[in-house]
Design an enzyme around this catalytic site. Structure first.
Site, short mmCIF file in Angstrom:
data_model
loop_
_atom_site.label_atom_id
_atom_site.label_comp_id
_atom_site.label_asym_id
_atom_site.label_seq_id
_atom_site.Cartn_x
_atom_site.Cartn_y
_atom_site.Cartn_z
CG ASP A 249 -0.53 0.81 -9.81
OD1 ASP A 249 0.11 0.48 -10.83
OD2 ASP A 249 -1.11 1.89 -9.70
CB SER A 250 3.88 1.97 -10.55
OG SER A 250 2.82 2.64 -11.22
N GLY B 203 6.19 3.17 -15.98
CA GLY B 203 6.10 3.31 -17.44
C GLY B 203 7.34 3.85 -18.11
CB CYS C 130 0.50 -1.77 -12.61
SG CYS C 130 1.74 -0.79 -13.49
CG ASN C 131 -3.14 -0.68 -17.77
OD1 ASN C 131 -3.61 0.02 -16.87
ND2 ASN C 131 -3.91 -1.34 -18.61
CB THR C 132 3.52 -0.21 -16.94
OG1 THR C 132 3.03 0.98 -17.55
CG2 THR C 132 4.99 -0.37 -17.26
CB CYS D 261 -2.33 4.28 -16.95
SG CYS D 261 -1.45 4.57 -15.39
CB THR D 262 -4.67 1.15 -12.67
OG1 THR D 262 -3.33 1.24 -12.19
CG2 THR D 262 -4.88 -0.18 -13.37
CG HIS D 263 -1.72 6.12 -11.56
ND1 HIS D 263 -1.08 4.91 -11.66
CD2 HIS D 263 -1.17 6.75 -10.49
CE1 HIS D 263 -0.19 4.81 -10.69
NE2 HIS D 263 -0.22 5.91 -9.96
#
Length: 257
Positions: free
Chosen positions: A7-8, A40, A70-72, A181-183
């Site tokens: 992920d970011s 993003g 990560c969605n982005t 968003c996974t955050h």
């Protein structure tokens, strides 16, 4: 062999938790690319390059399946990754399909990053819902990821941003809020303080874990529980921040990748 995730930043740990809950015999390796967060706000070309870097690190460290947590990254790069690499990939898709299916008001809200909301992948899914008479209210969560990456979750600044993004969607009658968003699942408690009780919150973690289990089984890659699993989280920025999100069974360390 491990399940690899990237992920970011720290957000992918929300996916990791559900994967480990559903697949307790699997070892995992998670990359928090916090040095380059947030994805993003980057171009598609930049996102693809970062995803290739992360993928190749995980493949070099014996990952049998990779979760793009990560969605982005999913919306911008997973088609490219699947074409370039032979390993199975699991992506993260905002849960707007189930939200649209179950919505009684036919109005759902999506809180996500700029890149996810502007992607063709997301637009196609939204159009499918629009064709069925479902309104999709979109809000860009500017500033949320950087605050989470700094460990500033339960703060007045975070609460003020969430109110700014959520109040207009509440006023427009949404009955489902999709965390794109996974955050953002780390903000669920704060979000619940703002939302009326009739609005449900959806994220993608459970669906991703189920799909991971299905793909591993199909490819005869499921761990059999003959050895104890290991869990390693790596970050290329502030290791103490990532440690604050880690359960006891996880080893966390700094790594340049």
């Amino acid at each position: 062999m491990t399940i690899g995730l990237f992920d970011s930043g720290v957000g992918g740990t929300t996916i990791w938790r559900e994967v480990v809950r559903q697949l307790p015999y699997e070892s995992t390796l998670f990359l928090a690319d916090s040095l380059n967060a947030p994805y993003g706000e980057k171009s598609t070309e930049e996102i693809i390059a970062l995803c290739e870097k992360n993928t190749e690190y995980l493949l070099d460290h014996n990952s049998k399946l990779i979760i793009v947590a990560c969605n982005t990254a999913t919306t911008n790069a997973i088609t490219h990754l699947r074409a370039k690499y032979k390993v199975p990939f699991i992506g993260i898709e905002p849960a707007i399909k189930p939200a649209g299916l179950y919505s009684q008001t036919k109005t759902i809200g999506v809180l996500a990053t700029q890149s996810t909301l502007r992607s063709a992948f997301f637009a196609n899914t939204c159009q499918h819902l629009l064709d069925k008479g479902v309104r999709v209210l979109k809000r860009e969560g500017i500033g949320l990821v950087p605050l989470i990456e700094e460990g500033k979750i339960d703060t007045p600044e975070m609460f003020a941003l969430l109110e700014q993004y959520l109040r207009p969607m509440i006023a427009e009658g949404m009955d489902y809020l999709v965390l794109g968003c996974t955050h953002y699942p780390y903000l669920t408690s704060l979000i619940s303080e703002i939302l009326p009780e009739n609005i449900r919150i959806l994220d993608s973690a459970e669906a991703v874990a189920k799909q991971t289990k299905r793909i591993l089984s199909q490819n005869n890659l499921l761990a059999k529980g003959e050895v104890s699993p290991t869990h390693l989280w790596l970050t290329n920025k502030q290791v103490e921040i990532l440690k604050s999100f880690a359960p006891p069974q996880v080893k966390v360390q700094y790594e340049k990748f």
